[in-house]
Motif scaffolding. Sequence first.
Motif, PDB file in Angstrom:
ATOM      1  N   CYS A   1      77.195  43.489  38.176  1.00  0.00           N
ATOM      2  CA  CYS A   1      77.670  43.990  39.446  1.00  0.00           C
ATOM      3  C   CYS A   1      77.920  45.511  38.863  1.00  0.00           C
ATOM      4  N   ALA A   2      77.431  45.607  37.460  1.00  0.00           N
ATOM      5  CA  ALA A   2      78.135  46.770  37.040  1.00  0.00           C
ATOM      6  C   ALA A   2      76.263  47.539  37.221  1.00  0.00           C
ATOM      7  N   ASP A   3      75.820  46.831  36.303  1.00  0.00           N
ATOM      8  CA  ASP A   3      74.366  46.983  35.903  1.00  0.00           C
ATOM      9  C   ASP A   3      73.684  47.108  37.629  1.00  0.00           C
ATOM     10  N   SER A   4      74.308  46.637  38.837  1.00  0.00           N
ATOM     11  CA  SER A   4      73.446  47.231  39.828  1.00  0.00           C
ATOM     12  C   SER A   4      73.918  48.253  40.224  1.00  0.00           C
ATOM     13  N   ASP A   5      75.069  49.029  39.726  1.00  0.00           N
ATOM     14  CA  ASP A   5      75.885  49.954  40.711  1.00  0.00           C
ATOM     15  C   ASP A   5      74.855  51.263  39.667  1.00  0.00           C
ATOM     16  N   THR A   6      74.612  50.729  38.499  1.00  0.00           N
ATOM     17  CA  THR A   6      73.856  52.118  37.754  1.00  0.00           C
ATOM     18  C   THR A   6      72.438  52.112  38.448  1.00  0.00           C
ATOM     19  N   TYR A   7      72.013  50.814  38.217  1.00  0.00           N
ATOM     20  CA  TYR A   7      70.515  50.766  39.422  1.00  0.00           C
ATOM     21  C   TYR A   7      70.768  51.828  40.624  1.00  0.00           C
ATOM     22  N   PHE A   8      71.585  51.223  41.084  1.00  0.00           N
ATOM     23  CA  PHE A   8      71.630  52.602  43.249  1.00  0.00           C
ATOM     24  C   PHE A   8      72.365  53.638  42.445  1.00  0.00           C
ATOM     25  N   LYS A   9      72.801  54.537  41.270  1.00  0.00           N
ATOM     26  CA  LYS A   9      73.052  55.622  41.089  1.00  0.00           C
ATOM     27  C   LYS A   9      72.220  55.871  40.486  1.00  0.00           C
ATOM     28  N   ILE A  10      71.252  55.476  39.714  1.00  0.00           N
ATOM     29  CA  ILE A  10      70.262  56.107  39.172  1.00  0.00           C
ATOM     30  C   ILE A  10      69.160  57.012  40.222  1.00  0.00           C
ATOM     31  N   LYS A  11      68.803  55.745  41.315  1.00  0.00           N
ATOM     32  CA  LYS A  11      67.920  55.367  42.287  1.00  0.00           C
ATOM     33  C   LYS A  11      68.378  56.741  42.973  1.00  0.00           C
ATOM     34  N   ASN A  12      69.493  57.336  43.276  1.00  0.00           N
ATOM     35  CA  ASN A  12      70.273  57.892  43.858  1.00  0.00           C
ATOM     36  C   ASN A  12      69.631  59.499  44.153  1.00  0.00           C
ATOM     37  N   LYS A  13      70.236  59.340  42.153  1.00  0.00           N
ATOM     38  CA  LYS A  13      69.959  60.653  41.760  1.00  0.00           C
ATOM     39  C   LYS A  13      68.183  61.179  41.567  1.00  0.00           C
ATOM     40  N   LEU A  14      67.520  60.036  41.625  1.00  0.00           N
ATOM     41  CA  LEU A  14      65.755  59.781  41.516  1.00  0.00           C
ATOM     42  C   LEU A  14      65.423  60.264  42.855  1.00  0.00           C
ATOM     43  N   ASP A  15      65.735  60.008  44.064  1.00  0.00           N
ATOM     44  CA  ASP A  15      66.056  60.770  44.996  1.00  0.00           C
ATOM     45  C   ASP A  15      66.301  61.578  45.533  1.00  0.00           C
ATOM     46  N   MET A  16      67.146  62.293  45.162  1.00  0.00           N
ATOM     47  CA  MET A  16      67.543  63.919  45.366  1.00  0.00           C
ATOM     48  C   MET A  16      66.824  64.932  44.647  1.00  0.00           C
ATOM     49  N   MET A  17      66.263  64.187  43.673  1.00  0.00           N
ATOM     50  CA  MET A  17      65.602  64.602  42.351  1.00  0.00           C
ATOM     51  C   MET A  17      63.989  64.755  42.967  1.00  0.00           C
ATOM     52  N   GLU A  18      64.033  63.883  43.762  1.00  0.00           N
ATOM     53  CA  GLU A  18      62.469  63.828  44.553  1.00  0.00           C
ATOM     54  C   GLU A  18      62.143  65.627  46.005  1.00  0.00           C
ATOM     55  N   THR A  19      63.386  64.921  46.160  1.00  0.00           N
ATOM     56  CA  THR A  19      63.834  65.650  47.496  1.00  0.00           C
ATOM     57  C   THR A  19      63.487  66.951  46.967  1.00  0.00           C
ATOM     58  N   LEU A  20      64.473  67.204  45.865  1.00  0.00           N
ATOM     59  CA  LEU A  20      64.506  68.838  45.093  1.00  0.00           C
ATOM     60  C   LEU A  20      63.203  69.623  44.872  1.00  0.00           C
ATOM     61  N   MET A  21      62.679  68.456  44.418  1.00  0.00           N
ATOM     62  CA  MET A  21      61.192  69.568  44.051  1.00  0.00           C
ATOM     63  C   MET A  21      60.357  69.338  44.938  1.00  0.00           C
ATOM     64  N   LYS A  22      60.172  68.457  46.202  1.00  0.00           N
ATOM     65  CA  LYS A  22      59.894  69.072  47.600  1.00  0.00           C
ATOM     66  C   LYS A  22      59.771  70.572  48.033  1.00  0.00           C
ATOM     67  N   GLU A  23      61.391  70.173  48.217  1.00  0.00           N
ATOM     68  CA  GLU A  23      61.104  72.172  48.159  1.00  0.00           C
ATOM     69  C   GLU A  23      60.950  72.758  47.577  1.00  0.00           C
ATOM     70  N   ILE A  24      61.332  72.975  46.218  1.00  0.00           N
ATOM     71  CA  ILE A  24      60.665  73.471  45.026  1.00  0.00           C
ATOM     72  C   ILE A  24      59.121  73.679  45.699  1.00  0.00           C
ATOM     73  N   GLU A  25      58.561  73.292  45.905  1.00  0.00           N
ATOM     74  CA  GLU A  25      56.655  72.901  46.390  1.00  0.00           C
ATOM     75  C   GLU A  25      57.125  73.811  47.463  1.00  0.00           C
ATOM     76  N   ILE A  26      57.309  73.335  48.587  1.00  0.00           N
ATOM     77  CA  ILE A  26      56.945  74.059  49.597  1.00  0.00           C
ATOM     78  C   ILE A  26      57.925  75.432  49.844  1.00  0.00           C
ATOM     79  N   ARG A  27      58.583  75.868  48.663  1.00  0.00           N
ATOM     80  CA  ARG A  27      59.423  77.462  48.963  1.00  0.00           C
ATOM     81  C   ARG A  27      58.118  77.902  47.461  1.00  0.00           C
ATOM     82  N   GLU A  28      57.529  77.650  46.689  1.00  0.00           N
ATOM     83  CA  GLU A  28      55.867  78.251  45.750  1.00  0.00           C
ATOM     84  C   GLU A  28      55.256  78.567  46.867  1.00  0.00           C
ATOM     85  N   LYS A  29      55.357  77.585  47.920  1.00  0.00           N
ATOM     86  CA  LYS A  29      54.160  77.416  49.066  1.00  0.00           C
ATOM     87  C   LYS A  29      53.800  78.616  49.900  1.00  0.00           C
TER      88      LYS A  29
END
Length: 123
Positions: free
Chosen positions: A47-75
């Motif tokens: 269960c602790a490892d599944s928590d780790t998985y979801f935390k990391i996945k959430n961070k990666l999703d936020m980073m992906e969103t941030l990168m898309k926003e940066i890409e749009i801003r640069e364009k």
Amino acid sequence: MYSRFFGIGLVKMMELVGVEQSADSSYSVMEKWMGAEGLDKNVFTACADSDTYFKIKNKLDMMETLMKEIEIREKKRMAQRLEEKAEMALARADRDKQFAEEAKKEAESKENKEEEKTPHFAD
């Protein structure tokens, strides 16, 4: 032998086979899969490892969103720069056209003055 990578891989496998996945609902499924009915491994660690998985996945999703926003801003910035360059090129072309017209008028006025200066002899 259980490891963190095994637990995270198990969560990913659950996701791939269509088991409902969220940070809150994965505990009951993890208990079922890891408990006495399943692999007979430590449920708390899984269960602790599944928590780790979801935390990391959430961070990666936020980073992906941030990168898309940066890409749009640069364009948008690139489009703005291209628009400014195009405006400057049009202004330069207009200025060159006006300069050519002024030069032509000056040349014509010089010719007219020279013609007026040259004496005309009657035959």
